[in-house]
Design an enzyme around this catalytic site. Sequence first.
Site, PDB file in Angstrom:
ATOM      1  N   LYS A 142     -11.085   4.290 -59.340  1.00  0.00           N
ATOM      2  CA  LYS A 142     -11.840   3.558 -58.314  1.00  0.00           C
ATOM      3  C   LYS A 142     -12.935   2.707 -58.964  1.00  0.00           C
ATOM      4  O   LYS A 142     -13.080   1.522 -58.667  1.00  0.00           O
ATOM      5  CB  LYS A 142     -12.472   4.565 -57.347  1.00  0.00           C
ATOM      6  CG  LYS A 142     -13.247   3.951 -56.216  1.00  0.00           C
ATOM      7  CD  LYS A 142     -14.159   4.945 -55.507  1.00  0.00           C
ATOM      8  CE  LYS A 142     -13.473   6.233 -55.110  1.00  0.00           C
ATOM      9  NZ  LYS A 142     -14.260   6.995 -54.115  1.00  0.00           N
ATOM     10  N   GLY A 185     -24.570  10.130 -53.573  1.00  0.00           N
ATOM     11  CA  GLY A 185     -24.191  10.931 -52.412  1.00  0.00           C
ATOM     12  C   GLY A 185     -22.688  11.096 -52.281  1.00  0.00           C
ATOM     13  O   GLY A 185     -21.890  10.436 -52.942  1.00  0.00           O
ATOM     14  N   ASP A 186     -22.310  12.013 -51.417  1.00  0.00           N
ATOM     15  CA  ASP A 186     -20.926  12.241 -50.995  1.00  0.00           C
ATOM     16  C   ASP A 186     -21.059  13.134 -49.767  1.00  0.00           C
ATOM     17  O   ASP A 186     -22.162  13.232 -49.200  1.00  0.00           O
ATOM     18  CB  ASP A 186     -20.112  12.907 -52.129  1.00  0.00           C
ATOM     19  CG  ASP A 186     -18.600  12.820 -51.893  1.00  0.00           C
ATOM     20  OD1 ASP A 186     -18.015  11.776 -52.183  1.00  0.00           O
ATOM     21  OD2 ASP A 186     -18.008  13.800 -51.392  1.00  0.00           O
ATOM     22  N   GLN A 195     -12.177   8.941 -59.095  1.00  0.00           N
ATOM     23  CA  GLN A 195     -13.352   8.089 -59.316  1.00  0.00           C
ATOM     24  C   GLN A 195     -13.179   7.188 -60.534  1.00  0.00           C
ATOM     25  O   GLN A 195     -13.651   6.051 -60.547  1.00  0.00           O
ATOM     26  CB  GLN A 195     -14.594   8.983 -59.491  1.00  0.00           C
ATOM     27  CG  GLN A 195     -15.915   8.278 -59.251  1.00  0.00           C
ATOM     28  CD  GLN A 195     -16.281   8.193 -57.791  1.00  0.00           C
ATOM     29  OE1 GLN A 195     -16.131   9.156 -57.048  1.00  0.00           O
ATOM     30  NE2 GLN A 195     -16.773   7.048 -57.364  1.00  0.00           N
ATOM     31  N   THR A 213     -19.864   1.757 -47.982  1.00  0.00           N
ATOM     32  CA  THR A 213     -18.508   2.320 -48.034  1.00  0.00           C
ATOM     33  C   THR A 213     -17.735   1.915 -46.777  1.00  0.00           C
ATOM     34  O   THR A 213     -16.595   1.442 -46.851  1.00  0.00           O
ATOM     35  CB  THR A 213     -18.535   3.853 -48.179  1.00  0.00           C
ATOM     36  OG1 THR A 213     -19.485   4.192 -49.187  1.00  0.00           O
ATOM     37  CG2 THR A 213     -17.180   4.398 -48.564  1.00  0.00           C
ATOM     38  N   ASN A 219     -21.430   9.187 -42.840  1.00  0.00           N
ATOM     39  CA  ASN A 219     -21.882   7.862 -43.263  1.00  0.00           C
ATOM     40  C   ASN A 219     -20.743   6.839 -43.342  1.00  0.00           C
ATOM     41  O   ASN A 219     -20.890   5.699 -42.903  1.00  0.00           O
ATOM     42  CB  ASN A 219     -22.561   8.035 -44.627  1.00  0.00           C
ATOM     43  CG  ASN A 219     -23.160   6.758 -45.122  1.00  0.00           C
ATOM     44  OD1 ASN A 219     -23.990   6.171 -44.456  1.00  0.00           O
ATOM     45  ND2 ASN A 219     -22.713   6.310 -46.271  1.00  0.00           N
ATOM     46  N   LYS A 242     -17.958  13.287 -61.153  1.00  0.00           N
ATOM     47  CA  LYS A 242     -18.206  13.830 -59.811  1.00  0.00           C
ATOM     48  C   LYS A 242     -18.846  15.190 -59.967  1.00  0.00           C
ATOM     49  O   LYS A 242     -18.646  15.855 -60.976  1.00  0.00           O
ATOM     50  CB  LYS A 242     -16.882  13.992 -59.064  1.00  0.00           C
ATOM     51  CG  LYS A 242     -17.038  14.074 -57.574  1.00  0.00           C
ATOM     52  CD  LYS A 242     -17.053  12.698 -56.948  1.00  0.00           C
ATOM     53  CE  LYS A 242     -17.252  12.728 -55.463  1.00  0.00           C
ATOM     54  NZ  LYS A 242     -16.940  11.416 -54.875  1.00  0.00           N
ATOM     55  N   LYS A 272     -20.154   7.891 -63.368  1.00  0.00           N
ATOM     56  CA  LYS A 272     -20.734   7.517 -62.071  1.00  0.00           C
ATOM     57  C   LYS A 272     -19.899   8.149 -60.979  1.00  0.00           C
ATOM     58  O   LYS A 272     -18.665   8.073 -61.005  1.00  0.00           O
ATOM     59  CB  LYS A 272     -20.686   5.973 -61.919  1.00  0.00           C
ATOM     60  CG  LYS A 272     -21.260   5.489 -60.615  1.00  0.00           C
ATOM     61  CD  LYS A 272     -22.765   5.339 -60.699  1.00  0.00           C
ATOM     62  CE  LYS A 272     -23.443   5.275 -59.348  1.00  0.00           C
ATOM     63  NZ  LYS A 272     -23.714   6.616 -58.738  1.00  0.00           N
TER      64      LYS A 272
HETATM   65  N1  GLU Z   1     -19.208   9.498 -53.296  1.00  0.00           N
HETATM   66  C1  GLU Z   1     -18.855   8.113 -53.202  1.00  0.00           C
HETATM   67  C2  GLU Z   1     -17.429   7.928 -53.684  1.00  0.00           C
HETATM   68  O1  GLU Z   1     -16.591   8.762 -53.424  1.00  0.00           O
HETATM   69  C3  GLU Z   1     -19.883   7.204 -53.856  1.00  0.00           C
HETATM   70  C4  GLU Z   1     -20.171   7.483 -55.296  1.00  0.00           C
HETATM   71  C5  GLU Z   1     -21.326   6.679 -55.872  1.00  0.00           C
HETATM   72  O2  GLU Z   1     -21.936   5.901 -55.178  1.00  0.00           O
HETATM   73  O3  GLU Z   1     -21.586   6.890 -57.069  1.00  0.00           O
HETATM   74  O4  GLU Z   1     -17.052   6.952 -54.277  1.00  0.00           O
END
Ligand code: GLU
Length: 445
Positions: free
Chosen positions: A114, A165-166, A111, A209, A240, A126, A90
């Site tokens: 996190k 998204g990112d 990630q 976020t 965002n 990612k 994810k």
């Molecule tokens: N890109 C965001 C992050 O850095 C969200 C990733 C997601 O929602 O999967 O955590």
Amino acid sequence: MSTYVQGVLETLKRRNPGEPEFHQAATEILESLAPVFERHPEFEAAGLLERFVEPERVVMFRVPWVDDAGRVQVNRGYRVQFNSAIGPYKGGLRLHPSVNLGVIKFLGFEQVLKNSLTGLPIGGGKGGSDFDPKGKSDREVMAFCQSFMTELYRHIGADVDVPAGDIGTGAREIGYLYGQYKRITGRYEGVLTGKGLTYGGSLARKEATGFGLCYLVEEMLRENGHEVAGKTVVVSGSGNVAIYAAEKISAMGGKVVAMSDSNGYIYDDKGVDLALIKEIKEVRRGRIREYVQEKKDARYVEGCRGIWTVPCQIALPCATQNELDLEGAKALIANGVVAVGEGANMPTTIEATDALRQAGVLFAPGKAANAGGVATSALEMSQNSQRLSWTFDEVDAKLKGIMVRIFHMADNAAKEYGMPGNYVMGANIAGFMKVAEAMMAQGVV
Ligand code: GLU
């Protein structure tokens, strides 16, 4: 650092040459984890760290598309499936000219920890491309997204890997990507998050976020005898994360006086007018300098790094990696900053982080502080599986609970390892332990 951890870090640097961001993230994470390996010799015996730093899979592919002038363009696409010990991969898709394999690996590595901290069953991954959506027409963005998904679809799935998204990937891009996935596979499934509300998106995902960052910073301040109310705040970025961080911190009684984009920053000592920022960035897709055309008392300064010289008590770097360097940290410290909360991924350099911590500034690292986005993505996945949608308040309440829990996980781990207040170390250790235990249980894979 033990010779084991040192050795793994050296091998990582040798094996991944020319990837400074990945080296930086790995150095910070492995330094924090060194005491864990002293306490758990069984991890070393199982080669856990060697496996942990190596992505399970890396996909790199050609993304050809045709621009509005009829010319063929070629970008490079990436998906790094880093770790699936605790759930399907994810993580977001970054569309920005600075994207390369090292950047995606650093983001994927962050990630993993996190996502573990959220307490939800999601592994880490990612992806992205060096495609720049800035200045492109909607049709060009669609052509790129369709081509990108034409390769990516075979590597992802609702129980396999769920992108989102990112930077550069917002609602428009997710829509085009989702449409192409459905068209190729014929499956209507929760394969992406950050979807529009009409086709399976979650309420509060857009805000998550930024809101989550403020919930965690609020808890960190409270725990240390401070509060948000009455404090002056600087928020870098105007995407965002920045917009909704500014919105929530203002609702908590903070006063946001500066925001930025990659060209420069605005300073408005009356408090930034967020409705205008939203209009410029979300509706017009414009530049932040346009703010001062309408707000005559505000000031625009060319160059985004100077934003850290604006006096504030709370600084929220919400733009991109390494945007807050030692010089910026020194300026913040000199102006009496109390807390720094990372809304972006790795926005603070290692030297700047050390300087802030040594000066006694409360520092919330991104993998804890910005985890609210991906946590709410996991809530979107739950809603998709249930074929239900929850109310805004339901999702927001869950998000707040998750952020408060994350803060205490990091706080407790830091105390347990004799480094109270070191939330960098605490977040790394707390995130790592769950993944490590799952990897140990699953054998050498
Ligand atoms: N890109 C965001 C992050 O850095 C969200 C990733 C997601 O929602 O999967 O955590």
